[in-house]
Write a protein that holds these residues in place. Structure first.
Motif, PDB file in Angstrom:
ATOM      1  N   ALA A   9     -37.563  72.144  48.995  1.00 25.15           N
ATOM      2  CA  ALA A   9     -37.126  71.340  47.847  1.00 25.15           C
ATOM      3  C   ALA A   9     -37.530  69.874  48.018  1.00 25.15           C
ATOM      4  CB  ALA A   9     -35.619  71.468  47.647  1.00 25.15           C
ATOM      5  N   PHE A  11     -40.670  66.898  48.950  1.00 25.74           N
ATOM      6  CA  PHE A  11     -41.936  66.503  48.308  1.00 25.74           C
ATOM      7  C   PHE A  11     -43.069  67.504  48.596  1.00 25.74           C
ATOM      8  CE2 PHE A  11     -45.666  63.583  49.498  1.00 25.74           C
ATOM      9  CZ  PHE A  11     -46.303  63.723  48.268  1.00 25.74           C
ATOM     10  N   ALA A  34     -31.450  72.391  52.970  1.00 24.76           N
ATOM     11  CA  ALA A  34     -30.055  71.922  52.968  1.00 24.76           C
ATOM     12  C   ALA A  34     -29.748  71.062  51.741  1.00 24.76           C
ATOM     13  CB  ALA A  34     -29.778  71.124  54.238  1.00 24.76           C
ATOM     14  N   PHE A  81     -41.372  72.893  56.976  1.00 21.24           N
ATOM     15  CA  PHE A  81     -41.506  71.527  56.462  1.00 21.24           C
ATOM     16  C   PHE A  81     -40.237  70.702  56.695  1.00 21.24           C
ATOM     17  CE2 PHE A  81     -44.366  73.844  53.539  1.00 21.24           C
ATOM     18  CZ  PHE A  81     -45.463  73.006  53.481  1.00 21.24           C
ATOM     19  N   ALA A  83     -37.394  68.342  57.340  1.00 21.22           N
ATOM     20  CA  ALA A  83     -37.281  67.227  58.279  1.00 21.22           C
ATOM     21  C   ALA A  83     -36.637  66.044  57.578  1.00 21.22           C
ATOM     22  CB  ALA A  83     -38.666  66.809  58.777  1.00 21.22           C
ATOM     23  N   GLU A  84     -36.083  65.155  58.369  1.00 18.73           N
ATOM     24  CA  GLU A  84     -35.841  63.795  57.900  1.00 18.73           C
ATOM     25  C   GLU A  84     -37.184  63.098  58.042  1.00 18.73           C
ATOM     26  OE1 GLU A  84     -33.295  62.365  56.552  1.00 18.73           O
ATOM     27  OE2 GLU A  84     -31.851  63.999  56.770  1.00 18.73           O
ATOM     28  N   VAL A 126     -45.213  72.044  60.482  1.00 24.59           N
ATOM     29  CA  VAL A 126     -45.864  70.952  59.739  1.00 24.59           C
ATOM     30  C   VAL A 126     -45.468  69.624  60.374  1.00 24.59           C
ATOM     31  CG1 VAL A 126     -46.069  69.827  57.500  1.00 24.59           C
ATOM     32  CG2 VAL A 126     -45.758  72.318  57.617  1.00 24.59           C
ATOM     33  N   SER A 127     -46.452  68.867  60.835  1.00 21.91           N
ATOM     34  CA  SER A 127     -46.120  67.594  61.473  1.00 21.91           C
ATOM     35  C   SER A 127     -47.034  66.468  60.983  1.00 21.91           C
ATOM     36  CB  SER A 127     -46.158  67.739  62.998  1.00 21.91           C
ATOM     37  OG  SER A 127     -45.571  66.607  63.600  1.00 21.91           O
ATOM     38  N   TYR A 153     -38.430  58.313  63.904  1.00 25.57           N
ATOM     39  CA  TYR A 153     -39.000  59.437  63.138  1.00 25.57           C
ATOM     40  C   TYR A 153     -40.130  60.092  63.914  1.00 25.57           C
ATOM     41  CZ  TYR A 153     -42.189  61.752  59.868  1.00 25.57           C
ATOM     42  OH  TYR A 153     -43.059  62.652  59.273  1.00 25.57           O
ATOM     43  N   CYS A 180     -50.684  65.830  59.861  1.00 24.51           N
ATOM     44  CA  CYS A 180     -51.365  65.284  58.674  1.00 24.51           C
ATOM     45  C   CYS A 180     -51.123  63.785  58.523  1.00 24.51           C
ATOM     46  CB  CYS A 180     -50.864  66.014  57.428  1.00 24.51           C
ATOM     47  SG  CYS A 180     -51.794  65.604  55.938  1.00 24.51           S
ATOM     48  N   GLN A 188     -42.826  62.863  44.902  1.00 25.31           N
ATOM     49  CA  GLN A 188     -42.479  62.134  46.128  1.00 25.31           C
ATOM     50  C   GLN A 188     -41.300  61.215  45.847  1.00 25.31           C
ATOM     51  OE1 GLN A 188     -45.633  59.798  48.023  1.00 25.31           O
ATOM     52  NE2 GLN A 188     -44.718  60.237  50.018  1.00 25.31           N
ATOM     53  N   HIS A 225     -53.181  68.574  51.126  1.00 23.06           N
ATOM     54  CA  HIS A 225     -52.442  68.897  52.353  1.00 23.06           C
ATOM     55  C   HIS A 225     -51.960  70.351  52.304  1.00 23.06           C
ATOM     56  CE1 HIS A 225     -48.803  67.872  55.175  1.00 23.06           C
ATOM     57  NE2 HIS A 225     -49.651  68.686  55.742  1.00 23.06           N
TER      58      HIS A 225
HETATM   59  P1  NAD Z   1     -39.087  65.080  52.270  1.00 22.06           P
HETATM   60  O1  NAD Z   1     -38.168  64.132  52.942  1.00 22.06           O
HETATM   61  O2  NAD Z   1     -39.565  64.806  50.891  1.00 22.06           O
HETATM   62  O3  NAD Z   1     -38.402  66.537  52.218  1.00 22.06           O
HETATM   63  C1  NAD Z   1     -37.742  67.072  53.337  1.00 22.06           C
HETATM   64  C2  NAD Z   1     -36.992  68.325  52.887  1.00 22.06           C
HETATM   65  O4  NAD Z   1     -36.316  68.852  54.045  1.00 22.06           O
HETATM   66  C3  NAD Z   1     -35.911  68.023  51.833  1.00 22.06           C
HETATM   67  O5  NAD Z   1     -35.952  69.012  50.809  1.00 22.06           O
HETATM   68  C4  NAD Z   1     -34.599  68.110  52.625  1.00 22.06           C
HETATM   69  O6  NAD Z   1     -33.501  68.564  51.847  1.00 22.06           O
HETATM   70  C5  NAD Z   1     -34.971  69.136  53.692  1.00 22.06           C
HETATM   71  N1  NAD Z   1     -34.109  68.977  54.877  1.00 22.06           N
HETATM   72  C6  NAD Z   1     -33.847  67.819  55.549  1.00 22.06           C
HETATM   73  N2  NAD Z   1     -32.959  68.075  56.535  1.00 22.06           N
HETATM   74  C7  NAD Z   1     -32.688  69.404  56.486  1.00 22.06           C
HETATM   75  C8  NAD Z   1     -31.850  70.253  57.263  1.00 22.06           C
HETATM   76  N3  NAD Z   1     -31.109  69.791  58.265  1.00 22.06           N
HETATM   77  N4  NAD Z   1     -31.825  71.585  56.963  1.00 22.06           N
HETATM   78  C9  NAD Z   1     -32.581  72.079  55.933  1.00 22.06           C
HETATM   79  N5  NAD Z   1     -33.365  71.302  55.159  1.00 22.06           N
HETATM   80  C10 NAD Z   1     -33.423  69.979  55.436  1.00 22.06           C
HETATM   81  O7  NAD Z   1     -40.310  65.262  53.288  1.00 22.06           O
HETATM   82  P2  NAD Z   1     -41.851  65.546  52.972  1.00 22.06           P
HETATM   83  O8  NAD Z   1     -42.531  64.259  52.739  1.00 22.06           O
HETATM   84  O9  NAD Z   1     -41.948  66.644  51.976  1.00 22.06           O
HETATM   85  O10 NAD Z   1     -42.320  66.069  54.401  1.00 22.06           O
HETATM   86  C11 NAD Z   1     -42.279  67.454  54.728  1.00 22.06           C
HETATM   87  C12 NAD Z   1     -42.791  67.644  56.146  1.00 22.06           C
HETATM   88  O11 NAD Z   1     -44.126  67.149  56.248  1.00 22.06           O
HETATM   89  C13 NAD Z   1     -41.986  66.897  57.200  1.00 22.06           C
HETATM   90  O12 NAD Z   1     -41.867  67.733  58.328  1.00 22.06           O
HETATM   91  C14 NAD Z   1     -42.827  65.669  57.511  1.00 22.06           C
HETATM   92  O13 NAD Z   1     -42.631  65.246  58.840  1.00 22.06           O
HETATM   93  C15 NAD Z   1     -44.229  66.217  57.312  1.00 22.06           C
HETATM   94  N6  NAD Z   1     -45.255  65.226  56.924  1.00 22.06           N
HETATM   95  C16 NAD Z   1     -45.037  64.396  55.855  1.00 22.06           C
HETATM   96  C17 NAD Z   1     -46.028  63.501  55.482  1.00 22.06           C
HETATM   97  C18 NAD Z   1     -45.845  62.582  54.300  1.00 22.06           C
HETATM   98  O14 NAD Z   1     -46.666  61.690  54.074  1.00 22.06           O
HETATM   99  N7  NAD Z   1     -44.803  62.750  53.483  1.00 22.06           N
HETATM  100  C19 NAD Z   1     -47.225  63.447  56.197  1.00 22.06           C
HETATM  101  C20 NAD Z   1     -47.409  64.313  57.279  1.00 22.06           C
HETATM  102  C21 NAD Z   1     -46.416  65.202  57.625  1.00 22.06           C
END
Ligand code: NAD
Ligand code: TYD
Length: 348
Positions: A9, A11, A34, A81, A83-84, A126-127, A153, A180, A188, A225
């Motif tokens: 749910a 980004f 969550a 995916f 993560a905080e 995914v990292s 982070y 990535c 986003q 991505h």
């Molecule tokens: P985001 O913050 O938009 O979404 C994170 C999702 O994880 C949310 O839906 C949230 O509810 C869920 N979540 C958080 N804590 C949780 C928990 N304890 N249990 C279950 N769900 C939980 O993040 P994003 O930008 O979509 O990133 C997704 C992944 O990609 C992450 O692992 C991030 O490290 C990685 N990433 C992101 C980018 C970027 O530019 N955004 C780049 C490279 C890698």
């Protein structure tokens, strides 16, 4: 194939599911999330009622809940995916980052390890490229670049990568990892640079640029991505790491100026009026100077090349925020939190 997608749910997870669920009707997708502040179920409206999609509100910090879920679903594939994900939040409140990114990943690995015939399954983690720390003026991250994270982070993501790799080496779990560069695109959360600048420019609010705006990030459109991850899952070698990027480095100030120019073009406001909104603010502590990805391995082994350039991707992104006023308003006012509470109360 039964696929658990954690963080679906958020980004990138929402873009991943929106792309695959309608296309891969022979796979069943379970979105495990969550629903933290960063999640928005409205991003999944297009697939919410599809027969091969379902949602489970589970917090990956809850080991027993994760164990029960995995025992029930017996996924063939996990795409992790959840993560905080926001560096600035990790500086102010690091605890959730350690709990979700480190312990949450540990809980998933343990539940995955307990599945029968685990050898025929797959765990894709995914990292981020931020695990490698900062670059100087030259060079790019390759898969063997030593880890040197700077923020809570990136340190928590580095720890999770190490755990995933250790579970492969120690227990033989079939894993792949991708790191990535910075993503941008639809859905986003507007705490990240590009959507924040788009929305502030639309409202003529200041555009806060950290330091002198000369930090460099390597930008990739989110659906590129997602495509890269799907390629690693299908063509990547077990136990391997793949760096994902689009060879698209930009200085932050240039990114903000580009946002102003595209918003100006779409709205008829003069670009210089928007550029004048740029406000230099104190720098982020521990701010990494430059990230750049060398994507040669994923290009060679998985046939990856991005479909969007920074210019075409940015145009699509600005259009998304202009055309989805209700989504933006809900995220900004927190109305979607009330919606989540009423729809998902008691379903944790
Ligand atoms: P985001 O913050 O938009 O979404 C994170 C999702 O994880 C949310 O839906 C949230 O509810 C869920 N979540 C958080 N804590 C949780 C928990 N304890 N249990 C279950 N769900 C939980 O993040 P994003 O930008 O979509 O990133 C997704 C992944 O990609 C992450 O692992 C991030 O490290 C990685 N990433 C992101 C980018 C970027 O530019 N955004 C780049 C490279 C890698
Ligand atoms: P961000 O989108 O937070 O991603 P990350 O920290 O994961 O790279 O920030 C991207 C770059 O933009 C980073 O160098 C910090 C900078 N930045 C600003 O200058 N102003 C802002 O308001 C934000 C959110 C980020």
């Amino acid at each position: 194939m039964k696929i658990i997608v954690t963080g679906g749910a958020g980004f990138i997870g929402a873009n991943f599911l929106n792309g695959l669920v309608p296309r891969c009707t022979d796979h069943v997708f379970v979105n495990v999330d969550a629903l933290t502040y960063a999640a928005n179920p409205a991003s999944l409206e297009a697939i919410a009622t599809r027969p091969n999609y379902s949602f489970a509100r589970v917090d990956i910090r809850d080991r027993a809940a994760v164990d029960r879920l995995f025992a029930r679903i017996e996924p063939d594939l996990v795409v992790h995916f959840a993560a905080e994900s926001h560096v600035d939040r990790s500086i102010h409140s690091p605890q959730a980052f350690v709990e979700t990114n480190v312990m949450g990943t540990f809980n998933l690995l343990e539940a995955f390890r307990a599945l029968p015939d685990v050898d025929r399954r797959r765990f894709h983690h995914v990292s981020t490229d931020e695990v490698y720390g900062t670059l100087g003026a030259d060079g790019a991250f390759v898969e063997t670049t030593p880890y040197d994270p700077s923020s809570p982070y990136s340190a928590s993501k580095a720890a999770s990568d190490h755990l995933v790799r250790a579970y492969h080496r120690t227990y033989g779990l079939p894993v792949t990892i991708s790191n990535c560069s910075n993503n941008y695109g639809p859905y986003q959360f507007p705490e990240k640079l590009i959507p924040l600048m788009i929305l502030n420019a639309l409202e003529r609010k200041p555009l806060p640029v950290y330091g002198r705006g000369d930090n460099v990030r390597d930008w990739l459109y989110v659906t590129d991505h997602c495509d890269a991850i799907w390629r690693v899952i299908r063509h990547g070698r077990i136990g391997e790491t793949y760096n994902i990027g689009g060879r698209s480095e930009r200085r932050n100030l240039d990114v903000v100026h580009a946002v102003c120019d595209v918003v100006a073009e779409c709205t008829g406001v003069s670009a210089s009026t928007l550029r004048d909104l740029v406000t230099f603010v104190p720098d982020r502590p521990g701010h990494d100077h430059r990230y750049a990805i060398d994507p040669a391995k994923i290009e060679r082994e998985c046939g990856f090349s991005p479909a969007e350039t920074f210019e075409t991707g940015l145009r699509k992104t600005v259009r998304f925020y202009l055309d989805h006023e209700a989504w933006v308003r809900a995220v900004r006012t927190g109305a979607y939190r009330a919606w989540i509470d009423s729809h998902y109360a008691g379903r944790v």
